[in-house]
Design a protein around this motif. Structure first.
Motif, PDB file in Angstrom:
ATOM      1  N   MET A   1     -10.648 -10.710  15.512  1.00 51.34           N
ATOM      2  CA  MET A   1     -10.734 -10.205  14.701  1.00 51.34           C
ATOM      3  C   MET A   1     -12.871  -9.952  14.576  1.00 51.34           C
ATOM      4  SD  MET A   1     -10.520 -10.081  11.024  1.00 51.34           S
ATOM      5  CE  MET A   1     -11.534  -9.986   9.297  1.00 51.34           C
ATOM      6  N   GLY A   2     -13.178 -11.137  14.559  1.00 57.23           N
ATOM      7  CA  GLY A   2     -15.094 -11.734  14.736  1.00 57.23           C
ATOM      8  C   GLY A   2     -15.299 -10.680  16.419  1.00 57.23           C
ATOM      9  N   TYR A   3     -14.771 -10.105  17.048  1.00 57.02           N
ATOM     10  CA  TYR A   3     -15.244  -9.033  17.969  1.00 57.02           C
ATOM     11  C   TYR A   3     -15.118  -7.707  17.276  1.00 57.02           C
ATOM     12  CZ  TYR A   3     -15.398 -13.348  21.257  1.00 57.02           C
ATOM     13  OH  TYR A   3     -15.985 -14.308  21.944  1.00 57.02           O
ATOM     14  N   ARG A   4     -14.375  -7.420  17.263  1.00 55.10           N
ATOM     15  CA  ARG A   4     -13.858  -6.442  16.121  1.00 55.10           C
ATOM     16  C   ARG A   4     -14.961  -6.126  15.132  1.00 55.10           C
ATOM     17  NH1 ARG A   4     -10.707  -1.788  16.017  1.00 55.10           N
ATOM     18  NH2 ARG A   4     -11.754  -0.062  14.300  1.00 55.10           N
ATOM     19  N   VAL A   5     -15.632  -7.143  14.178  1.00 54.82           N
ATOM     20  CA  VAL A   5     -16.463  -6.688  13.352  1.00 54.82           C
ATOM     21  C   VAL A   5     -18.255  -6.576  13.849  1.00 54.82           C
ATOM     22  CG1 VAL A   5     -17.758  -8.560  11.650  1.00 54.82           C
ATOM     23  CG2 VAL A   5     -15.514  -8.390  12.022  1.00 54.82           C
ATOM     24  N   LEU A   6     -17.937  -7.257  15.018  1.00 53.77           N
ATOM     25  CA  LEU A   6     -19.505  -7.462  16.082  1.00 53.77           C
ATOM     26  C   LEU A   6     -19.338  -5.416  17.103  1.00 53.77           C
ATOM     27  CD1 LEU A   6     -21.532  -8.016  17.146  1.00 53.77           C
ATOM     28  CD2 LEU A   6     -20.443  -9.289  18.975  1.00 53.77           C
ATOM     29  N   ALA A   7     -18.091  -5.207  17.124  1.00 48.48           N
ATOM     30  CA  ALA A   7     -18.155  -4.291  17.601  1.00 48.48           C
ATOM     31  C   ALA A   7     -18.706  -3.362  16.485  1.00 48.48           C
ATOM     32  CB  ALA A   7     -17.205  -3.851  17.967  1.00 48.48           C
ATOM     33  N   ASP A   8     -17.917  -2.952  15.373  1.00 51.25           N
ATOM     34  CA  ASP A   8     -18.221  -2.088  13.831  1.00 51.25           C
ATOM     35  C   ASP A   8     -20.178  -2.277  13.362  1.00 51.25           C
ATOM     36  OD1 ASP A   8     -15.650  -1.181  14.457  1.00 51.25           O
ATOM     37  OD2 ASP A   8     -14.960  -2.605  12.705  1.00 51.25           O
ATOM     38  N   ALA A   9     -19.682  -3.272  13.551  1.00 53.29           N
ATOM     39  CA  ALA A   9     -21.316  -4.086  13.305  1.00 53.29           C
ATOM     40  C   ALA A   9     -22.323  -3.495  14.356  1.00 53.29           C
ATOM     41  CB  ALA A   9     -22.330  -5.305  12.910  1.00 53.29           C
ATOM     42  N   THR A  10     -22.095  -2.934  14.963  1.00 52.29           N
ATOM     43  CA  THR A  10     -23.130  -1.998  16.440  1.00 52.29           C
ATOM     44  C   THR A  10     -22.845  -1.388  15.839  1.00 52.29           C
ATOM     45  OG1 THR A  10     -22.305  -3.952  18.574  1.00 52.29           O
ATOM     46  CG2 THR A  10     -23.472  -2.460  19.105  1.00 52.29           C
ATOM     47  N   VAL A  11     -21.640  -0.464  15.850  1.00 49.65           N
ATOM     48  CA  VAL A  11     -21.327   0.776  15.468  1.00 49.65           C
ATOM     49  C   VAL A  11     -22.980   1.369  14.306  1.00 49.65           C
ATOM     50  CG1 VAL A  11     -20.637   3.085  14.504  1.00 49.65           C
ATOM     51  CG2 VAL A  11     -19.690   1.354  16.452  1.00 49.65           C
ATOM     52  N   VAL A  12     -23.108   0.905  13.195  1.00 47.36           N
ATOM     53  CA  VAL A  12     -23.232   0.439  11.894  1.00 47.36           C
ATOM     54  C   VAL A  12     -25.293   1.208  12.387  1.00 47.36           C
ATOM     55  CG1 VAL A  12     -24.721   0.488   9.879  1.00 47.36           C
ATOM     56  CG2 VAL A  12     -21.483  -0.262  10.332  1.00 47.36           C
ATOM     57  N   VAL A  13     -25.897  -0.126  13.308  1.00 47.04           N
ATOM     58  CA  VAL A  13     -26.466  -0.738  13.887  1.00 47.04           C
ATOM     59  C   VAL A  13     -27.503   0.739  14.577  1.00 47.04           C
ATOM     60  CG1 VAL A  13     -28.042  -1.383  15.069  1.00 47.04           C
ATOM     61  CG2 VAL A  13     -26.650  -2.683  13.397  1.00 47.04           C
ATOM     62  N   HIS A  14     -26.394   1.477  15.647  1.00 52.23           N
ATOM     63  CA  HIS A  14     -26.125   2.045  16.458  1.00 52.23           C
ATOM     64  C   HIS A  14     -26.762   3.575  16.035  1.00 52.23           C
ATOM     65  CE1 HIS A  14     -25.442   3.417  21.251  1.00 52.23           C
ATOM     66  NE2 HIS A  14     -27.094   3.796  20.576  1.00 52.23           N
ATOM     67  N   PHE A  15     -25.977   4.010  14.500  1.00 52.88           N
ATOM     68  CA  PHE A  15     -26.388   4.651  13.255  1.00 52.88           C
ATOM     69  C   PHE A  15     -27.483   4.757  13.115  1.00 52.88           C
ATOM     70  CE2 PHE A  15     -21.645   5.486  13.733  1.00 52.88           C
ATOM     71  CZ  PHE A  15     -22.281   7.531  14.115  1.00 52.88           C
ATOM     72  N   ALA A  16     -27.417   3.265  12.689  1.00 52.31           N
ATOM     73  CA  ALA A  16     -29.396   3.664  11.914  1.00 52.31           C
ATOM     74  C   ALA A  16     -29.991   3.801  12.291  1.00 52.31           C
ATOM     75  CB  ALA A  16     -29.318   2.194  10.870  1.00 52.31           C
ATOM     76  N   PHE A  17     -30.093   3.490  13.990  1.00 55.32           N
ATOM     77  CA  PHE A  17     -31.480   3.806  14.840  1.00 55.32           C
ATOM     78  C   PHE A  17     -31.546   5.171  15.165  1.00 55.32           C
ATOM     79  CE2 PHE A  17     -32.637   3.857  19.049  1.00 55.32           C
ATOM     80  CZ  PHE A  17     -33.603   3.465  19.829  1.00 55.32           C
ATOM     81  N   LEU A  18     -30.424   5.951  15.035  1.00 59.41           N
ATOM     82  CA  LEU A  18     -30.434   7.006  15.552  1.00 59.41           C
ATOM     83  C   LEU A  18     -30.589   7.756  14.655  1.00 59.41           C
ATOM     84  CD1 LEU A  18     -27.122   8.153  17.081  1.00 59.41           C
ATOM     85  CD2 LEU A  18     -28.925   7.786  18.156  1.00 59.41           C
ATOM     86  N   VAL A  19     -31.027   7.459  13.033  1.00 58.13           N
ATOM     87  CA  VAL A  19     -30.948   8.253  11.429  1.00 58.13           C
ATOM     88  C   VAL A  19     -32.761   7.811  11.887  1.00 58.13           C
ATOM     89  CG1 VAL A  19     -31.097   8.378   8.633  1.00 58.13           C
ATOM     90  CG2 VAL A  19     -28.869   8.254  10.244  1.00 58.13           C
ATOM     91  N   PHE A  20     -33.378   6.208  12.068  1.00 59.98           N
ATOM     92  CA  PHE A  20     -34.817   6.343  12.137  1.00 59.98           C
ATOM     93  C   PHE A  20     -35.543   7.042  13.058  1.00 59.98           C
ATOM     94  CE2 PHE A  20     -37.943   3.218  13.571  1.00 59.98           C
ATOM     95  CZ  PHE A  20     -38.718   3.505  12.499  1.00 59.98           C
ATOM     96  N   VAL A  21     -35.015   7.738  14.355  1.00 59.99           N
ATOM     97  CA  VAL A  21     -35.243   8.444  15.209  1.00 59.99           C
ATOM     98  C   VAL A  21     -36.066   9.808  14.313  1.00 59.99           C
ATOM     99  CG1 VAL A  21     -35.272   9.546  17.198  1.00 59.99           C
ATOM    100  CG2 VAL A  21     -34.714   7.017  17.389  1.00 59.99           C
ATOM    101  N   VAL A  22     -34.913  10.226  14.137  1.00 58.55           N
ATOM    102  CA  VAL A  22     -35.437  11.494  13.111  1.00 58.55           C
ATOM    103  C   VAL A  22     -35.629  11.286  12.154  1.00 58.55           C
ATOM    104  CG1 VAL A  22     -33.283  13.303  11.771  1.00 58.55           C
ATOM    105  CG2 VAL A  22     -33.107  11.923  14.422  1.00 58.55           C
ATOM    106  N   VAL A  23     -35.589  10.556  11.533  1.00 61.31           N
ATOM    107  CA  VAL A  23     -36.645  11.284   9.906  1.00 61.31           C
ATOM    108  C   VAL A  23     -37.572   9.619   9.954  1.00 61.31           C
ATOM    109  CG1 VAL A  23     -34.374  11.338   8.754  1.00 61.31           C
ATOM    110  CG2 VAL A  23     -34.900   9.386   8.688  1.00 61.31           C
ATOM    111  N   GLY A  24     -37.891   8.924  10.484  1.00 60.45           N
ATOM    112  CA  GLY A  24     -39.155   7.340  11.044  1.00 60.45           C
ATOM    113  C   GLY A  24     -39.797   8.346  10.630  1.00 60.45           C
ATOM    114  N   GLY A  25     -41.016   9.035  11.026  1.00 59.94           N
ATOM    115  CA  GLY A  25     -41.378   9.502  11.380  1.00 59.94           C
ATOM    116  C   GLY A  25     -42.046   9.892   9.852  1.00 59.94           C
ATOM    117  N   PHE A  26     -41.367  10.718   9.362  1.00 58.34           N
ATOM    118  CA  PHE A  26     -41.164  11.230   7.557  1.00 58.34           C
ATOM    119  C   PHE A  26     -41.661   9.817   6.940  1.00 58.34           C
ATOM    120  CE2 PHE A  26     -38.810  14.553   9.918  1.00 58.34           C
ATOM    121  CZ  PHE A  26     -40.407  15.668   9.777  1.00 58.34           C
ATOM    122  N   LEU A  27     -40.387   8.362   7.269  1.00 54.20           N
ATOM    123  CA  LEU A  27     -41.305   7.576   6.427  1.00 54.20           C
ATOM    124  C   LEU A  27     -42.782   6.723   6.382  1.00 54.20           C
ATOM    125  CD1 LEU A  27     -38.100   5.723   7.092  1.00 54.20           C
ATOM    126  CD2 LEU A  27     -38.060   7.157   5.487  1.00 54.20           C
TER     127      LEU A  27
END
Length: 125
Positions: A1-27
């Motif tokens: 279960m711990g590795y599944r949580v790590l995989a899911d957390a990595t997905v969240v961080v990855h999406f956050a990174f992609l959002v930052f790529v798009v809107v980080g300059g505006f921030l």
């Protein structure tokens, strides 16, 4: 279960990174310290798309999925698995990339304009 949580957390961080790529300059218009990390993130994203640099977040997610006994991402990677064909159609990938590039460039132009305007000497002084 711990590795599944790590995989899911990595997905969240990855999406956050992609959002930052798009809107980080505006921030960065508000918090100018963000411009350097945004430039680095945008260069990384552009490199991943144009020359196929493997993202360490994709490597981490695949490793965690493997440890959890879950199938890894397809060779095409994170964006193709989670976004292309899910959020937008396969046929729109060129348009999506152009829109992301346009958003980044507009944010950088705006950042420079705001910085130049902030340095201007007020009229009448």
């Amino acid at each position: 279960m711990g590795y599944r949580v790590l995989a899911d957390a990595t997905v969240v961080v990855h999406f956050a990174f992609l959002v930052f790529v798009v809107v980080g300059g505006f921030l960065a218009w508000r918090w100018r310290i963000l411009i350097v990390p945004h430039i680095l993130a945008a260069v990384w994203g552009l490199s991943a798309v144009t020359i196929g640099i493997v993202c360490p977040l994709t490597v981490l997610e695949n490793w965690a999925r493997e440890q959890a006994g879950i199938a890894g991402l397809p060779p095409s990677g994170f964006i193709d698995h989670y976004l292309t064909g899910v959020i937008y159609p396969d046929s729109a990938i060129g348009l999506v990339r152009a829109l992301v590039l346009g958003a980044v460039l507009v944010s950088w132009i705006g950042f420079v304009a705001i910085r130049i305007r902030g340095r201007a000497v007020p009229v009448g002084r």
